[in-house]
Design a protein around this motif. Sequence first.
Motif, PDB file in Angstrom:
ATOM      1  N   ALA A 195       0.833  -1.031   0.054  1.00 32.78           N
ATOM      2  CA  ALA A 195      -0.149  -0.107   0.143  1.00 32.78           C
ATOM      3  C   ALA A 195       0.895   1.162  -0.011  1.00 32.78           C
ATOM      4  O   ALA A 195       0.332   2.023  -0.533  1.00 32.78           O
ATOM      5  N   ARG A 254      -6.741   4.065  -4.488  1.00 29.77           N
ATOM      6  CA  ARG A 254      -6.671   3.479  -2.817  1.00 29.77           C
ATOM      7  C   ARG A 254      -7.338   2.200  -2.622  1.00 29.77           C
ATOM      8  O   ARG A 254      -6.904   1.441  -1.700  1.00 29.77           O
ATOM      9  N   ALA A 275      -5.314  -1.116  -0.889  1.00 32.35           N
ATOM     10  CA  ALA A 275      -5.761  -1.481   0.386  1.00 32.35           C
ATOM     11  C   ALA A 275      -6.027  -3.023   0.155  1.00 32.35           C
ATOM     12  O   ALA A 275      -5.745  -3.864   1.092  1.00 32.35           O
ATOM     13  N   GLU A 276      -6.684  -3.474  -0.956  1.00 30.67           N
ATOM     14  CA  GLU A 276      -7.120  -5.002  -1.341  1.00 30.67           C
ATOM     15  C   GLU A 276      -6.107  -5.898  -2.216  1.00 30.67           C
ATOM     16  O   GLU A 276      -6.245  -6.977  -2.420  1.00 30.67           O
TER      17      GLU A 276
END
Length: 528
Positions: A146, A199, A203-204
């Motif tokens: 990230a 974003r 995050a994923e």
Amino acid sequence: MDPRNWDADEVRRYLQLGTLPADTEGVSGEGERAMMVGSTGPFAQLAGRQVLAAGGSAVDAVIATSLAQIALAAGSWVSYAGVFSLTHFADGATDSLSAGFATFAAEDDPSTIPRQPTPSGRTALVPGFMAGLQAAHDRFGRLPWADLFEPAIFVASEGFPVGAGRARQFALRKDVLPAGFMAVEGEEFRQPELARTLRAVAAEGAEWMYRGPWARQFVDVVRAAGGKASLSDLASYQPIWATPLVADFHGTQVHTVGRPHRGGAQLVEALRLAEGVGDPMTDPAALRELIHISRQAMRPGSHSDFVLAVDSHGAVAAACHSINTSLWGTTGLFAGGVSIPDAASFQQQALAQLGPGEHLPSPVNPAIALRDGAPVLASSSIGAGLHCATLQCLHAVLGLGVDIADAVRRPLFHGPDYLAGDTVVTPLQDRLRGKHFGSAWQAAVARAREAGVPRSEAWDAVLAEIPQVVEDRFDPSVLRRVEELGQPLTVRPVSDAAMPRGFWGGIALGERLAGARTPFSGGVVEGL
């Protein structure tokens, strides 16, 4: 890695550097323990330097730089739905990664895919870029995934200053780009939808783009435009790790990308043929021979950005990533703020030879040269003349012993004269003006067929009629002698925008690190 925590004046300065006209001399620099070189986007190279300063790996620096390059390009010549290739060295071993475009399983008649400039969802392909970054980070990353997205998210959300060149690109594509996706010189261009997508992927992970909400949006957008994408196409996509191909060249072993790319194999063959060739600056026979080798062993191909990094642990990464089409393509399709390339619009013949889910071969050639098992040079290139630039620069540095800072400032020959323009900009301008791209090539092909030239000899027969583009910085007497030896040339001013240019960058590893790139691309060299 959040640029809001960096020196604000430095951030503004590097963003502003991206608005300046391209240099005409090339750039170079040195470092003691780590280095970053990129083809475009000075702020992106600043991001890579920050990664290296924080103890990140060479792959971490490549990832952060590549992500930021795309945000700075607004998805024009590079895309998060594009492709990624990597050659990597660490702990005595080299690896090759291909994350190229893959075919849609339901596309069973590639020959009927519409050609540019006809817009169609059938011109899309399964993207490899983000899956390639994830695969590289999983194996060689040091910093959190990230964190590497923070510079790109900053550019997308806070914006970047638009210079004259970028304003012309937006204006050139105003008939294709979505409403509101436009900027003029002096404005700050922001991409809020893209920032939200980045974003989410930060995050994923890449799964967000291959099995998550972005995958569904991509499929919906492509199918609504007539394409044949499915969720299973994205969910089944896998980057390919392969054994690098190796060329022995002047006491070094040049490791470059393996299957399914064709660029690595072409580079290996070209270096084999170039062993023992003299200096093309002073020897007309050597210049003619290098041009002949580039034509015999290396088929043309144009790609968009390169990134090179050496970290403080001794790892080396050479990468190339691309949208593999003209600026933003011709479809104007976006998903989550990500431009969707139309790279199938001109590769129908190659696609017809592939099965469902197979990767489209690429001409890119990122490489790392070793001597006695230790890396001595990282290399990558882009542009219509990427193979020509790579051959000449590797020949100069490894074959002739030219210092890398001098090598990037030597005159170059570029692509054959049937190519229109330097990378992805001038071909588009020529088409809009009514100039038929590749007309010289097609006329030569027709003459070869009429003459009954066998298919196995057609390439050489056609190229024999087409001049090679060379810069006017060569000694005129050398160029005259090359033509007397039978090689037709087109001599153009080095600044000619219509030159089918190749752009090369390298990092030489020795007592100190020395990085450099050839003129006109706009990237910088960052050393620590």
